[in-house]
Design an enzyme around this catalytic site. Structure first.
Site, PDB file in Angstrom:
ATOM      1  N   GLY A 229     -25.498  -9.819  14.041  1.00 41.31           N
ATOM      2  CA  GLY A 229     -25.527  -8.504  13.410  1.00 41.31           C
ATOM      3  C   GLY A 229     -24.499  -8.419  12.309  1.00 41.31           C
ATOM      4  N   SER A 230     -24.003  -7.211  12.076  1.00 46.02           N
ATOM      5  CA  SER A 230     -23.146  -6.990  10.906  1.00 46.02           C
ATOM      6  C   SER A 230     -21.703  -7.416  11.184  1.00 46.02           C
ATOM      7  CB  SER A 230     -23.203  -5.514  10.510  1.00 46.02           C
ATOM      8  OG  SER A 230     -22.696  -4.730  11.566  1.00 46.02           O
TER       9      SER A 230
ATOM     10  N   GLU B 259     -22.802 -14.277  14.921  1.00 48.26           N
ATOM     11  CA  GLU B 259     -23.661 -14.711  13.802  1.00 48.26           C
ATOM     12  C   GLU B 259     -23.766 -13.497  12.893  1.00 48.26           C
ATOM     13  OE1 GLU B 259     -24.879 -17.705  13.399  1.00 48.26           O
ATOM     14  OE2 GLU B 259     -24.422 -18.567  15.351  1.00 48.26           O
ATOM     15  N   LEU B 260     -22.984 -13.486  11.808  1.00 51.94           N
ATOM     16  CA  LEU B 260     -22.828 -12.256  11.032  1.00 51.94           C
ATOM     17  C   LEU B 260     -23.409 -12.406   9.622  1.00 51.94           C
ATOM     18  CD1 LEU B 260     -19.204 -11.473  12.271  1.00 51.94           C
ATOM     19  CD2 LEU B 260     -21.384 -10.863  13.327  1.00 51.94           C
TER      20      LEU B 260
ATOM     21  N   CYS C  81     -29.568 -12.614   6.410  1.00 49.95           N
ATOM     22  CA  CYS C  81     -28.161 -12.991   6.237  1.00 49.95           C
ATOM     23  C   CYS C  81     -28.005 -14.114   5.232  1.00 49.95           C
ATOM     24  CB  CYS C  81     -27.578 -13.394   7.588  1.00 49.95           C
ATOM     25  SG  CYS C  81     -28.580 -14.615   8.442  1.00 49.95           S
TER      26      CYS C  81
ATOM     27  N   GLU D 186     -21.889  -7.996   1.241  1.00 50.06           N
ATOM     28  CA  GLU D 186     -23.264  -8.384   1.559  1.00 50.06           C
ATOM     29  C   GLU D 186     -24.176  -7.249   1.108  1.00 50.06           C
ATOM     30  OE1 GLU D 186     -24.475  -8.226   5.749  1.00 50.06           O
ATOM     31  OE2 GLU D 186     -25.658 -10.031   5.390  1.00 50.06           O
TER      32      GLU D 186
HETATM   33  P1  NAD Z   1     -25.712  -4.092  13.320  1.00 53.16           P
HETATM   34  O1  NAD Z   1     -24.380  -4.723  13.446  1.00 53.16           O
HETATM   35  O2  NAD Z   1     -25.788  -2.695  12.869  1.00 53.16           O
HETATM   36  O3  NAD Z   1     -26.483  -4.141  14.729  1.00 53.16           O
HETATM   37  C1  NAD Z   1     -26.688  -5.356  15.401  1.00 53.16           C
HETATM   38  C2  NAD Z   1     -26.851  -5.057  16.870  1.00 53.16           C
HETATM   39  O4  NAD Z   1     -25.605  -4.584  17.394  1.00 53.16           O
HETATM   40  C3  NAD Z   1     -27.877  -3.974  17.165  1.00 53.16           C
HETATM   41  O5  NAD Z   1     -28.607  -4.326  18.308  1.00 53.16           O
HETATM   42  C4  NAD Z   1     -27.005  -2.763  17.413  1.00 53.16           C
HETATM   43  O6  NAD Z   1     -27.639  -1.790  18.187  1.00 53.16           O
HETATM   44  C5  NAD Z   1     -25.843  -3.398  18.131  1.00 53.16           C
HETATM   45  N1  NAD Z   1     -24.608  -2.614  18.156  1.00 53.16           N
HETATM   46  C6  NAD Z   1     -24.233  -1.607  17.354  1.00 53.16           C
HETATM   47  N2  NAD Z   1     -23.016  -1.139  17.706  1.00 53.16           N
HETATM   48  C7  NAD Z   1     -22.605  -1.899  18.742  1.00 53.16           C
HETATM   49  C8  NAD Z   1     -21.412  -1.939  19.533  1.00 53.16           C
HETATM   50  N3  NAD Z   1     -20.404  -1.117  19.327  1.00 53.16           N
HETATM   51  N4  NAD Z   1     -21.323  -2.869  20.501  1.00 53.16           N
HETATM   52  C9  NAD Z   1     -22.321  -3.755  20.710  1.00 53.16           C
HETATM   53  N5  NAD Z   1     -23.471  -3.762  19.995  1.00 53.16           N
HETATM   54  C10 NAD Z   1     -23.602  -2.847  19.023  1.00 53.16           C
HETATM   55  O7  NAD Z   1     -26.589  -5.058  12.387  1.00 53.16           O
HETATM   56  P2  NAD Z   1     -28.062  -4.834  11.825  1.00 53.16           P
HETATM   57  O8  NAD Z   1     -28.004  -3.825  10.737  1.00 53.16           O
HETATM   58  O9  NAD Z   1     -29.025  -4.658  12.933  1.00 53.16           O
HETATM   59  O10 NAD Z   1     -28.351  -6.277  11.215  1.00 53.16           O
HETATM   60  C11 NAD Z   1     -27.988  -6.649   9.942  1.00 53.16           C
HETATM   61  C12 NAD Z   1     -26.791  -7.575   9.955  1.00 53.16           C
HETATM   62  O11 NAD Z   1     -27.059  -8.702  10.766  1.00 53.16           O
HETATM   63  C13 NAD Z   1     -26.500  -8.124   8.575  1.00 53.16           C
HETATM   64  O12 NAD Z   1     -25.129  -8.092   8.336  1.00 53.16           O
HETATM   65  C14 NAD Z   1     -27.015  -9.547   8.648  1.00 53.16           C
HETATM   66  O13 NAD Z   1     -26.414 -10.433   7.739  1.00 53.16           O
HETATM   67  C15 NAD Z   1     -26.693  -9.891  10.059  1.00 53.16           C
HETATM   68  N6  NAD Z   1     -27.505 -11.022  10.503  1.00 53.16           N
HETATM   69  C16 NAD Z   1     -26.891 -12.228  10.718  1.00 53.16           C
HETATM   70  C17 NAD Z   1     -27.664 -13.331  11.088  1.00 53.16           C
HETATM   71  C18 NAD Z   1     -27.024 -14.664  11.353  1.00 53.16           C
HETATM   72  O14 NAD Z   1     -27.654 -15.490  12.005  1.00 53.16           O
HETATM   73  N7  NAD Z   1     -25.833 -14.926  10.874  1.00 53.16           N
HETATM   74  C19 NAD Z   1     -29.029 -13.199  11.249  1.00 53.16           C
HETATM   75  C20 NAD Z   1     -29.607 -11.951  11.013  1.00 53.16           C
HETATM   76  C21 NAD Z   1     -28.833 -10.869  10.653  1.00 53.16           C
END
Ligand code: NAD
Length: 478
Positions: free
Chosen positions: A228-229, A248-249, A286, A380
C-alpha cells in the site's frame, strides 16, 4: 442493489450486520455490497488462525499444492466474471483485468510448484574435527500466522500474492482487501472454500481502516505483510517494531532513454511502451512510469513521438474492450493529480498534452521541465502523468534517478551491455529493467523496494522465504 457478498471468517462465509457498498469509479453506479466483519468475527478469525498453526504447517505438500492449483483452476473457470468484477470495482480497463486474472492464476500455480519443492538444506559438519559424525539439517518454518494487507490497484493479484505464498509454506493467513475493492477478494474466498484447506487457515476480512491498528497490533499475528501507500506502511512498522513486517510501498519510477536507443524504430517503441505503462491503470501502479529522462540529442524527436503516443490512447468506459485508459479510483484522487499538474506548471513546467479532468477520469498528461522538488516529480503521482527532462551524461541520468526518496524499479532503454551492467550497479532500486519500461514485473521473480519504497521482498519464492525462518536440527553420533 446486489445481494451482500459474505466475508470469510476462518474459511466460512459470514454476512455480518455491517456492510460496505462499492461503487464504479467510472460512473458511480453501485457494483455490490461487501459484508464487513464485526469485532467478534475478527476475534474468531484470529483465534482460528492461531489454533490452525500446527495443522496448517503439517499439511502435506501435495495437499497444499492441490489446494493452490484448485484455486488457480477456479480463477480460470470464472475468468470472465472475475475480470468484469475487477473492472467494475476498480475502474481498470477490462483488457488489463483479464491479464490480472491470468497473472493471479499463474501466481497460485507457481506457489503450488514451490510448495512441492519447499524442503530445506543439509549441511555437512565434518569440516572441523568437532563436527565429525554430525550433520545439520535446516528447514524453513513459518514465522506464524500472517496478516496480509492489500491495496486497491490490483484487487485480485495482490491479494493472491499474500495468500498463495503463505498457504504454500503452511502459514495461516488473514487477508484484508482495500475498502474500495473488497468484492474480488471476497469472490476469491468462494474458490478457496472449495479447495480443502484446514479450517482457520485463511480468512478474508474487509476490516474498516479505523479498526486496523488493533488488528495489526494483535500478538497472535506475528507477521504483517503490507502492500500500500508509503505513510500507512511505515506507520505500521513503527507501531509494531517487534513483528516481522514486510512493506511493498510506492514509487515514482523513472525510465532513461540512452543515446544509443536512437533509430526511428527504437524511439517509436520506447514512446509506445512509456505511453502505455504511464497510463495503463490511469497511472495507478507502484511501477507506472512517472519520470522520463531522455538524452539531449534525442529529446526533440522522442518527445514528439511520446506526445503522439499518449494522444493516441483510447480513453473511456473501462468495460469497453477498446479502452486503454480508464478512471482513477475516485474523483478526489483525480482532483489531487490535477492540482499537482497545476502546481508544476505554475512553477515553470510546460504542459505538452492532457490534464483535463472529467469526474474521476483524467486525460493522460505530459509535463516537461518540472523543477526538482515539485510534487509531480518528487512524490508518487499515482495518476496518468509523465514528466520529461533531458540529460547529457549517463551518470547524470543515474544520479537524477537516485535523487528520488523511492527505489522500486527503473527502466533503461539501451543496447549497450556496459550501460546495462552499470545501471544495475549504480541504480539504488529493487530492480532494473533493460530495454523496457520499469513497469515490467514477473510474479515469480523477487520484487520489492529500497529506501521509502519498502522493506522485504515478494515474488512467490521470495515471499515464501520472507514468511519463514530457519530451524536447525543437528544430528550427532552418526
Ligand atoms: P493505502 O495505504 O491507502 O491502503 C492499503 C491498505 O491498507 C488498504 O487495505 C487499507 O484499507 C489499509 N489500511 C489503511 N489504513 C490502515 C492502517 N492504519 N493499518 C493497517 N492497514 C491500513 O494504499 P492504496 O491507496 O490502497 O494503494 C496505493 C498504494 O499502494 C500506492 O502507494 C502504491 O504505490 C502502493 N502499491 C505498492 C505495490 C508494491 O508492490 N510495492 C503494489 C501496489 C500498490
Amino acid at each position: 442493489m446486489d445481494t451482500i457478498r459474505p466475508c470469510w471468517v476462518a474459511g466460512r462465509p459470514v454476512t455480518g450486520t455491517e456492510t460496505l457498498p462499492v461503487y464504479h469509479p467510472f460512473d458511480g453506479a453501485p457494483v455490490g455490497v461487501a459484508a464487513v466483519p464485526d469485532t467478534a468475527d475478527v476475534e474468531r478469525a484470529v483465534a482460528a488462525a492461531q489454533a490452525a498453526t500446527a495443522e496448517t504447517a503439517a499439511l502435506p505438500a501435495y495437499r497444499r499444492a492441490d489446494a493452490l492449483r484448485a484455486a488457480a483452476a477456479g480463477l480460470r473457470r470464472r475468468a470472465d466474471e472475475i475480470a468484469a468484477l475487477i473492472t467494475a470495482e476498480s475502474g481498470k480497463p477490462l483488457r488489463w483485468s483479464r491479464i490480472e486474472v491470468t497473472r493471479a492464476a499463474g501466481v497460485l500455480d507457481w506457489a503450488a510448484e514451490e510448495a512441492r519443492r519447499w524442503s530445506g538444506e543439509l549441511q555437512r559438519l565434518d569440516t572441523d574435527p568437532g563436527g565429525v559424525g554430525r550433520i545439520a539439517m535446516t528447514r524453513r518454518v513459518p514465522r506464524g500466522p500472517v496478516l496480509g494487507i492489500a491495496p486497491f490497484n490490483f484487487p485480485l493479484n495482490l491479494v493472491v500474492h499474500k495468500l498463495a505464498p503463505a498457504l504454500a509454506v503452511g502459514a495461516p493467513i488473514i487477508v484484508k482487501p482495500a475498502p474500495a475493492t473488497p468484492l474480488t477478494a471476497l469472490l476469491l474466498g468462494e474458490l478457496l472454500a472449495e479447495a480443502c484447506l484446514p479450517e482457520g487457515s485463511w480468512s478474508v476480512l474487509p476490516v474498516p481502516d479505523d479498526r486496523m491498528p488493533e488488528l495489526v497490533a494483535d500478538p497472535r499475528l506475528p507477521v504483517v505483510s503490507f502492500t500500500g501507500s508509503v505513510p500507512v506502511g511505515w506507520r505500521i512498522r513503527d507501531a509494531v517494531p517487534r513483528k516481522h513486517v514486510t512493506l511493498e510501498l510506492g514509487g515514482n519510477a523513472a525510465v532513461i532513454v540512452c543515446p544509443d536507443w536512437s533509430s526511428e524504430a527504437d524511439l517509436a517503441c520506447a514512446a509506445r511502451r512509456i505511453a502505455a505503462f504511464a497510463t495503463y491503470q490511469a497511472g495507478q501502479s507502484c511501477i507506472a512510469v512517472q519520470r522520463v529522462l531522455v538524452h539531449r540529442d534525442l529529446r526533440e524527436r522522442f518527445t514528439e513521438l511520446l506526445v503522439a503516443a499518449v494522444r493516441a490512447l483510447t480513453l473511456g468506459d473501462p468495460a469497453d474492450e477498446r479502452t486503454e485508459v480508464g478512471p482513477l479510483i475516485n474523483e478526489p484522487a483525480a482532483r489531487r493529480v490535477e492540482d499537482w499538474i497545476t502546481e508544476a506548471v505554475a512553477a515553470g513546467g510546460r504542459l505538452l498534452t492532457g490534464g483535463a479532468r472529467d469526474g474521476a477520469t483524467l486525460t493522460p498528461a505530459i509535463v516537461a521541465d518540472v523543477p526538482p522538488g515539485e510534487r509531480l516529480v518528487a512524490e508518487e503521482v499515482f495518476g496518468p502523468v509523465l514528466t520529461v527532462a533531458d540529460f547529457d551524461e549517463i551518470d547524470g541520468a543515474f544520479a537524477a534517478v537516485n535523487e528520488s526518496r523511492f527505489g522500486l524499479q527503473a527502466g533503461v532503454f539501451t543496447h549497450d551491455l556496459r550501460t546495462a551492467f552499470r545501471a544495475s550497479e549504480v541504480l539504488d532500486m529493487g530492480g532494473v529493467v533493460i530495454g523496457d519500461v520499469p513497469s515490467y514485473r514477473a510474479d515469480q521473480v523477487s520484487y520489492g523496494g529500497v529506501k521509502d519504497s519498502g522493506i522485504g521482498r515478494e515474488g512467490v519464492r521470495a515471499a515464501m522465504d520472507d514468511l519463514t525462518q530457519d530451524r536447525v536440527l543437528i544430528l550427532s553420533g552418526l
